[in-house]
Scaffold this motif. Structure first.
Motif, PDB file in Angstrom:
ATOM      1  N   PRO A  42      -3.237   5.697   2.412  1.00  0.00           N
ATOM      2  CA  PRO A  42      -3.295   4.355   2.987  1.00  0.00           C
ATOM      3  C   PRO A  42      -4.643   3.688   2.768  1.00  0.00           C
ATOM      4  CG  PRO A  42      -3.319   6.020   4.721  1.00  0.00           C
ATOM      5  CD  PRO A  42      -3.268   6.761   3.423  1.00  0.00           C
ATOM      6  N   HIS A 113       2.769   3.417   7.620  1.00  0.00           N
ATOM      7  CA  HIS A 113       3.685   3.799   6.536  1.00  0.00           C
ATOM      8  C   HIS A 113       4.841   4.697   6.970  1.00  0.00           C
ATOM      9  CE1 HIS A 113       1.028   1.827   3.677  1.00  0.00           C
ATOM     10  NE2 HIS A 113       0.027   2.386   4.325  1.00  0.00           N
ATOM     11  N   TYR A 179      10.142   4.323   6.883  1.00  0.00           N
ATOM     12  CA  TYR A 179       9.437   4.414   5.592  1.00  0.00           C
ATOM     13  C   TYR A 179      10.181   3.635   4.509  1.00  0.00           C
ATOM     14  CZ  TYR A 179       7.674   6.223   1.198  1.00  0.00           C
ATOM     15  OH  TYR A 179       7.159   6.300  -0.071  1.00  0.00           O
ATOM     16  N   HIS A 184       5.146  -1.160   1.422  1.00  0.00           N
ATOM     17  CA  HIS A 184       3.892  -0.397   1.527  1.00  0.00           C
ATOM     18  C   HIS A 184       2.694  -1.096   0.870  1.00  0.00           C
ATOM     19  CE1 HIS A 184       5.907   2.973   3.431  1.00  0.00           C
ATOM     20  NE2 HIS A 184       6.922   2.715   2.619  1.00  0.00           N
ATOM     21  N   ARG A 187       0.681  -3.447   3.124  1.00  0.00           N
ATOM     22  CA  ARG A 187       0.085  -2.916   4.341  1.00  0.00           C
ATOM     23  C   ARG A 187      -1.398  -2.606   4.155  1.00  0.00           C
ATOM     24  NH1 ARG A 187       4.214  -1.019   8.281  1.00  0.00           N
ATOM     25  NH2 ARG A 187       5.231  -3.008   8.678  1.00  0.00           N
TER      26      ARG A 187
END
Ligand code: HEC
Ligand code: HEC
Length: 299
Positions: A42, A113, A179, A184, A187
């Motif tokens: 991340p 996530h 998920y 993603h 983010r």
């Protein structure tokens, strides 16, 4: 006659075999997903250490307590001999807990996530909305969790019975893993509008608190994703709550009591999380909902 019995036997056996193979197929497709390990790094979020930020994190954590327990030490989310066991994890980083050895990055991976430390997709945990928190709010929330004393509470590992693996694999429970629905790439470096009672700020609060996941994108309500929940009411300007004053709306979230004296069950309508925020932030949600066109009346 003999021949007839023989053929009936063959047909029945083949049917049983087909059913077994189908069940095995669905259960293994669920398990492949459940056990799958995703590697995802991340984007970093800076974690503050000052007391004002930790106090903000505490306020934001009130909504977590409904599932993770009042001390965030986790609880059994469900334990049913027909379905299986799912604990909502102990968040205090205690030895032997799900969050033992959790780093800042692990917290971000779970909340933004929907993956645990190992990289398995989390179930039930609403990362699709929580992950919309700004870097600043998420940082405060993680800072608060890191300040918690470790609580020694351990659970059975999450697992599902064969029957529920089959049903889940066949898609009978809908999408179980946030998920899969999170974008993603988006983010990272998330900002919130300035704190206040503006509709823009209200949109941020609604997005990060998952109101639309239950009340629908136009706030017209409908069925809850939770199969045992009562129907979700229309809270747009055309619904009952859409006629409440701003004061009545704020008071509902502070007390859990509607102006006409009803007490919606917090298990199905999680009002405490929004209620813990300062009044201006609750007002922003009211102003945002009122700024939208009324949803078409149902029935
Ligand atoms: C609707 C219930 C629900 C709410 C609300 C919720 N969680 Fe969770 N959370 C869960 C469940 C259930 C799990 C475990 C899922 C699994 O193991 O598949 C989980 C897992 C987690 C994990 C990953 C821990 C691990 O097992 O590795 C973190 C971190 C977490 N939650 C933080 C939070 C925070 C912070 C909040 C509030 C902002 C929150 N959760 C709100 C249900 C919830
Ligand atoms: C998990 C699903 C869920 C989420 C998330 C959720 N709600 Fe609800 N809400 C419900 C249900 C179900 C009811 C009706 C409860 C009952 O009648 O017992 C309800 C009732 C309400 C009511 C009272 C309406 C009336 O006419 O009595 C208001 C206002 C409301 N929700 C606003 C919100 C806001 C704002 C958010 C986001 C901060 C939110 N809800 C998040 C499911 C949800």
């Amino acid at each position: 006659m003999k021949k007839f019995l023989k053929w009936t036997g063959i047909v029945l056996l083949s049917l049983v075999l087909i059913v077994l193979l189908t069940a095995w197929y669905f259960s293994s497709s669920f398990n492949n997903k459940f056990e799958k390990v995703y590697s995802l790094k991340p984007a970093p979020v800076s974690i503050p250490t000052d007391s004002a930020s930790i106090a903000r994190g505490k306020v934001l954590s009130v909504g977590c307590a409904g599932c993770h327990g009042p001390d965030l030490g986790g609880k059994v989310f469900f334990d049913d001999p027909n379905i299986g066991v799912l604990p909502s994890s102990n968040l205090t980083r205690a030895v032997g807990s799900e969050t033992e050895g959790y780093t800042d990055e692990d917290f971000v991976r779970a909340m933004r996530h929907g993956l645990n430390k190992k990289g398995n997709p989390l179930m039930v945990m609403p990362s699709e909305s929580i992950g919309e928190l700004s870097d600043q709010d998420l940082g405060c929330l993680i800072a608060y969790m890191k300040s918690l004393p470790p609580i020694d509470r351990k659970f059975e590992k999450r697992h599902f019975t064969f029957m529920s693996q089959v049903l889940a694999g066949a898609g009978m429970f809908g999408n179980l893993f946030p998920y899969d629905i999170i974008e993603h790439d988006k983010r990272k470096n998330l900002n919130a509008p300035p704190i206040g009672n503006s509709p823009e700020y209200g949109e941020y609060i609604v997005r990060s608190h998952g109101c639309k996941g239950c009340h629908a994108a136009n706030f017209g309500g409908g069925k809850s994703p939770d199969p045992v929940s009562p129907p979700v009411p229309n809270i747009s300007a055309s619904g009952n709550a859409g006629k409440w004053t701003k004061e009545q709306f704020v008071s509902f979230f502070k007390t859990g009591k509607t102006p006409d004296g009803r007490l919606p069950n917090p298990q199905f309508m999680p009002w405490e999380g929004l209620g813990a925020l300062p009044d201006v932030e609750i007002e922003s949600v009211y102003n945002y909902i009122q700024s939208l066109p009324p949803a078409a009346k149902q029935q």
